[in-house]
Design a protein around this motif. Structure first.
Motif, PDB file in Angstrom:
ATOM      1  N   LEU A  14      57.873 -62.406 -50.374  1.00 13.66           N
ATOM      2  CA  LEU A  14      57.653 -61.692 -51.633  1.00 13.66           C
ATOM      3  C   LEU A  14      57.608 -62.655 -52.816  1.00 13.66           C
ATOM      4  CD1 LEU A  14      59.868 -58.501 -51.269  1.00 13.66           C
ATOM      5  CD2 LEU A  14      57.385 -58.636 -51.232  1.00 13.66           C
ATOM      6  N   GLY A  15      58.445 -63.673 -52.781  1.00 12.75           N
ATOM      7  CA  GLY A  15      58.450 -64.666 -53.854  1.00 12.75           C
ATOM      8  C   GLY A  15      57.152 -65.436 -53.927  1.00 12.75           C
ATOM      9  N   ILE A  16      56.616 -65.814 -52.772  1.00 17.37           N
ATOM     10  CA  ILE A  16      55.344 -66.542 -52.753  1.00 17.37           C
ATOM     11  C   ILE A  16      54.216 -65.653 -53.267  1.00 17.37           C
ATOM     12  CG2 ILE A  16      53.615 -67.557 -51.223  1.00 17.37           C
ATOM     13  CD1 ILE A  16      55.955 -68.615 -49.536  1.00 17.37           C
ATOM     14  N   ILE A  17      54.166 -64.417 -52.792  1.00 14.72           N
ATOM     15  CA  ILE A  17      53.121 -63.495 -53.249  1.00 14.72           C
ATOM     16  C   ILE A  17      53.256 -63.243 -54.750  1.00 14.72           C
ATOM     17  CG2 ILE A  17      52.241 -61.138 -53.082  1.00 14.72           C
ATOM     18  CD1 ILE A  17      53.003 -61.216 -50.112  1.00 14.72           C
ATOM     19  N   GLY A  18      54.484 -63.053 -55.207  1.00 10.98           N
ATOM     20  CA  GLY A  18      54.702 -62.789 -56.634  1.00 10.98           C
ATOM     21  C   GLY A  18      54.374 -63.980 -57.509  1.00 10.98           C
ATOM     22  N   ALA A  19      54.583 -65.193 -56.999  1.00 11.39           N
ATOM     23  CA  ALA A  19      54.294 -66.386 -57.792  1.00 11.39           C
ATOM     24  C   ALA A  19      52.800 -66.701 -57.811  1.00 11.39           C
ATOM     25  CB  ALA A  19      55.069 -67.569 -57.238  1.00 11.39           C
ATOM     26  N   VAL A  20      52.110 -66.432 -56.719  1.00  8.17           N
ATOM     27  CA  VAL A  20      50.699 -66.785 -56.612  1.00  8.17           C
ATOM     28  C   VAL A  20      49.794 -65.722 -57.235  1.00  8.17           C
ATOM     29  CG1 VAL A  20      48.823 -67.207 -54.962  1.00  8.17           C
ATOM     30  CG2 VAL A  20      51.072 -68.211 -54.570  1.00  8.17           C
ATOM     31  N   ALA A  21      50.072 -64.459 -56.966  1.00  5.81           N
ATOM     32  CA  ALA A  21      49.211 -63.382 -57.450  1.00  5.81           C
ATOM     33  C   ALA A  21      49.418 -63.177 -58.945  1.00  5.81           C
ATOM     34  CB  ALA A  21      49.500 -62.093 -56.688  1.00  5.81           C
ATOM     35  N   HIS A  22      48.352 -63.165 -59.660  1.00 11.44           N
ATOM     36  CA  HIS A  22      48.433 -62.990 -61.114  1.00 11.44           C
ATOM     37  C   HIS A  22      48.775 -61.540 -61.441  1.00 11.44           C
ATOM     38  CE1 HIS A  22      47.652 -63.754 -65.284  1.00 11.44           C
ATOM     39  NE2 HIS A  22      46.840 -62.689 -65.350  1.00 11.44           N
ATOM     40  N   GLY A  23      49.804 -61.349 -62.230  1.00 13.85           N
ATOM     41  CA  GLY A  23      50.192 -60.011 -62.649  1.00 13.85           C
ATOM     42  C   GLY A  23      51.175 -59.326 -61.717  1.00 13.85           C
ATOM     43  N   TRP A  24      51.624 -60.014 -60.688  1.00 16.82           N
ATOM     44  CA  TRP A  24      52.570 -59.416 -59.736  1.00 16.82           C
ATOM     45  C   TRP A  24      53.940 -60.073 -59.872  1.00 16.82           C
ATOM     46  CZ3 TRP A  24      50.747 -57.241 -54.536  1.00 16.82           C
ATOM     47  CH2 TRP A  24      49.594 -56.492 -54.718  1.00 16.82           C
ATOM     48  N   VAL A  29      60.460 -61.059 -59.034  1.00 15.16           N
ATOM     49  CA  VAL A  29      61.772 -60.585 -59.478  1.00 15.16           C
ATOM     50  C   VAL A  29      62.499 -59.874 -58.337  1.00 15.16           C
ATOM     51  CG1 VAL A  29      62.940 -59.010 -61.065  1.00 15.16           C
ATOM     52  CG2 VAL A  29      61.072 -60.450 -61.892  1.00 15.16           C
ATOM     53  N   ILE A  30      61.777 -59.029 -57.606  1.00 21.86           N
ATOM     54  CA  ILE A  30      62.376 -58.341 -56.458  1.00 21.86           C
ATOM     55  C   ILE A  30      62.831 -59.346 -55.412  1.00 21.86           C
ATOM     56  CG2 ILE A  30      61.855 -56.810 -54.511  1.00 21.86           C
ATOM     57  CD1 ILE A  30      60.058 -55.222 -56.426  1.00 21.86           C
ATOM     58  N   ALA A  31      62.040 -60.384 -55.178  1.00 21.51           N
ATOM     59  CA  ALA A  31      62.398 -61.411 -54.196  1.00 21.51           C
ATOM     60  C   ALA A  31      63.669 -62.150 -54.610  1.00 21.51           C
ATOM     61  CB  ALA A  31      61.251 -62.388 -54.020  1.00 21.51           C
ATOM     62  N   ILE A  32      63.791 -62.465 -55.879  1.00 20.68           N
ATOM     63  CA  ILE A  32      64.982 -63.161 -56.363  1.00 20.68           C
ATOM     64  C   ILE A  32      66.212 -62.275 -56.213  1.00 20.68           C
ATOM     65  CG2 ILE A  32      66.093 -64.093 -58.437  1.00 20.68           C
ATOM     66  CD1 ILE A  32      63.269 -65.059 -59.279  1.00 20.68           C
ATOM     67  N   ILE A  33      66.085 -61.010 -56.582  1.00 23.67           N
ATOM     68  CA  ILE A  33      67.211 -60.078 -56.459  1.00 23.67           C
ATOM     69  C   ILE A  33      67.600 -59.900 -54.993  1.00 23.67           C
ATOM     70  CG2 ILE A  33      67.891 -57.662 -56.761  1.00 23.67           C
ATOM     71  CD1 ILE A  33      66.191 -57.691 -59.345  1.00 23.67           C
ATOM     72  N   LEU A  34      66.607 -59.766 -54.131  1.00 21.45           N
ATOM     73  CA  LEU A  34      66.862 -59.615 -52.705  1.00 21.45           C
ATOM     74  C   LEU A  34      67.546 -60.845 -52.126  1.00 21.45           C
ATOM     75  CD1 LEU A  34      66.480 -57.865 -50.171  1.00 21.45           C
ATOM     76  CD2 LEU A  34      64.265 -58.972 -49.879  1.00 21.45           C
ATOM     77  N   PHE A  35      67.106 -62.031 -52.536  1.00 26.94           N
ATOM     78  CA  PHE A  35      67.704 -63.269 -52.041  1.00 26.94           C
ATOM     79  C   PHE A  35      69.156 -63.402 -52.493  1.00 26.94           C
ATOM     80  CE2 PHE A  35      68.509 -67.857 -52.231  1.00 26.94           C
ATOM     81  CZ  PHE A  35      68.250 -68.186 -50.913  1.00 26.94           C
ATOM     82  N   VAL A  36      69.433 -63.095 -53.740  1.00 22.78           N
ATOM     83  CA  VAL A  36      70.802 -63.187 -54.254  1.00 22.78           C
ATOM     84  C   VAL A  36      71.710 -62.177 -53.552  1.00 22.78           C
ATOM     85  CG1 VAL A  36      72.228 -62.816 -56.312  1.00 22.78           C
ATOM     86  CG2 VAL A  36      70.143 -64.162 -56.468  1.00 22.78           C
ATOM     87  N   ALA A  37      71.208 -60.959 -53.361  1.00 21.21           N
ATOM     88  CA  ALA A  37      71.997 -59.941 -52.661  1.00 21.21           C
ATOM     89  C   ALA A  37      72.254 -60.348 -51.214  1.00 21.21           C
ATOM     90  CB  ALA A  37      71.282 -58.599 -52.710  1.00 21.21           C
ATOM     91  N   ASP A  38      71.269 -60.954 -50.574  1.00 20.13           N
ATOM     92  CA  ASP A  38      71.420 -61.402 -49.200  1.00 20.13           C
ATOM     93  C   ASP A  38      72.457 -62.520 -49.088  1.00 20.13           C
ATOM     94  OD1 ASP A  38      70.787 -61.406 -46.446  1.00 20.13           O
ATOM     95  OD2 ASP A  38      69.536 -63.177 -46.767  1.00 20.13           O
ATOM     96  N   MET A  39      72.430 -63.448 -50.007  1.00 26.91           N
ATOM     97  CA  MET A  39      73.415 -64.536 -49.979  1.00 26.91           C
ATOM     98  C   MET A  39      74.828 -64.009 -50.256  1.00 26.91           C
ATOM     99  SD  MET A  39      72.056 -67.342 -49.107  1.00 26.91           S
ATOM    100  CE  MET A  39      70.973 -66.472 -48.002  1.00 26.91           C
TER     101      MET A  39
END
Length: 56
Positions: A14-24, A29-39
């Protein structure tokens, strides 16, 4: 352990898609929240497992 690894992989994708795709940016943000919650979940789980064994 499989759940933690699967969530980390999903967060990375999700982080890669969100960083590469313009406007996504919301995917990033969802990827960062998910990663922090997972850790946090992994930390809580490992701290519980290590506290059960008495020292000899």
């Amino acid at each position: 352990m499989v759940l933690i690894l699967a969530l980390v992989i999903v967060a990375i994708v999700l982080g890669i898609i969100g960083a590469v795709a313009h406007g996504w940016v919301f995917l990033l943000v969802i990827a960062i929240i998910l990663f922090v919650a997972d850790m946090a979940y992994a930390g809580i789980r490992w701290s519980r497992c290590s506290g059960r064994h008495p020292t000899r």
